[in-house]
Design an enzyme around this catalytic site. Sequence first.
Site, PDB file in Angstrom:
ATOM      1  N   GLU A 108       0.839  -1.196   0.000  1.00 55.10           N
ATOM      2  CA  GLU A 108       0.000   0.000   0.000  1.00 55.10           C
ATOM      3  C   GLU A 108       0.875   1.246   0.000  1.00 55.10           C
ATOM      4  O   GLU A 108       1.913   1.284   0.650  1.00 55.10           O
ATOM      5  CB  GLU A 108      -0.910  -0.010   1.240  1.00 55.10           C
ATOM      6  CG  GLU A 108      -1.924   1.106   1.288  1.00 55.10           C
ATOM      7  CD  GLU A 108      -2.905   0.938   2.449  1.00 55.10           C
ATOM      8  OE1 GLU A 108      -3.384   1.962   2.949  1.00 55.10           O
ATOM      9  OE2 GLU A 108      -3.175  -0.211   2.860  1.00 55.10           O
ATOM     10  N   ASP A 110       0.274   5.370   0.519  1.00 57.57           N
ATOM     11  CA  ASP A 110      -0.796   6.217   1.067  1.00 57.57           C
ATOM     12  C   ASP A 110      -0.522   7.707   1.046  1.00 57.57           C
ATOM     13  O   ASP A 110       0.552   8.150   1.460  1.00 57.57           O
ATOM     14  CB  ASP A 110      -0.994   5.908   2.568  1.00 57.57           C
ATOM     15  CG  ASP A 110      -1.749   4.647   2.843  1.00 57.57           C
ATOM     16  OD1 ASP A 110      -2.283   4.061   1.897  1.00 57.57           O
ATOM     17  OD2 ASP A 110      -1.804   4.248   4.006  1.00 57.57           O
ATOM     18  N   GLU A 112      -2.885  10.434   3.111  1.00 57.70           N
ATOM     19  CA  GLU A 112      -4.063  10.684   3.928  1.00 57.70           C
ATOM     20  C   GLU A 112      -4.027  12.143   4.375  1.00 57.70           C
ATOM     21  O   GLU A 112      -3.006  12.613   4.879  1.00 57.70           O
ATOM     22  CB  GLU A 112      -4.117   9.757   5.153  1.00 57.70           C
ATOM     23  CG  GLU A 112      -4.418   8.323   4.791  1.00 57.70           C
ATOM     24  CD  GLU A 112      -4.578   7.435   6.016  1.00 57.70           C
ATOM     25  OE1 GLU A 112      -5.571   6.696   6.086  1.00 57.70           O
ATOM     26  OE2 GLU A 112      -3.704   7.493   6.899  1.00 57.70           O
TER      27      GLU A 112
END
Length: 294
Positions: A108, A110, A112
């Site tokens: 993953e 990311d 955010e």
Amino acid sequence: MTVLSSVACVKAMVALVLAFLISAPSMVAFAGNFYQDVDILWGDGRGKILNNGQLLTLSLDRASGSGFQSKNQYLYGKIDMQIKLVPGNSAGTVTAYYLRSEGSSWDEIDFEFLGNLSGDPYIVHTNVYTQGKSSREQQFYLWFDPTADFHTYSFLWNPTHVVFYVDGRPIREFKNLEGAGVPYPRNQPMRLYSSLWNADDWATRGGLVKTDWSQAPFTASFRNFRANGCVWSNGVSSCKSNSTDKAWLSEQLDSTNQKRLKWVQKNYMIYNYCTDVKRFPQGLPLECTVRTKS
């Protein structure tokens, strides 16, 4: 002189037109239509595709957030999205924008975006998971208001490194250090996901500031999704080993972008796991020490 000047002007205009015509196809080649490129994954109507597929909005209220995923999976790619984040008092909300593979040992990558009280800056939280393990957080402030207009957030993921970009400026690089024993995301195809959800147990000041539901619905907007990647389908990549039209597959940070990266990390980074010795009393993660030595 007047004639010569006129000729020079005409030549300059012709050059500009040719430059536009040459560059125009590349500018639109990967401009997406959300109807064709993504599926609304959850939210009971809170995720909406608008303007003939050119705009997508995610909303959050007390009952639910919302999210979408790309129709395609990619095994390496350059992914761009323009996002306008939740304005006003966005404390407690998280707008997530990330690549993720499937399974219990997933990879993953990311972005955010952690909301905050009106007037306080958003925090950009980045992370890299390999084989289901993370703890590689770096956090940044931005040098602009991400709620006032759309800005471009990008991933470059190729065999040598992962680079996070904001408006074309690199903010983080995660290098492939498999030779030193550091896992790297290179075997599992990933989809692009995005979601808007309530995380007031941790997102703003460690959970001290809760979501003000009187401000709901909270809305984030998306446009200009571009995916220049190796599409993975039925175990086969769309990229051939001898691809010559995929410059990003071997793209590195040149000296200018290395300077830009250092500028962001010097002026806007607010947390770096690679310097958090209290968190890792047994020693910093291997990639941190390899980078320090290199």
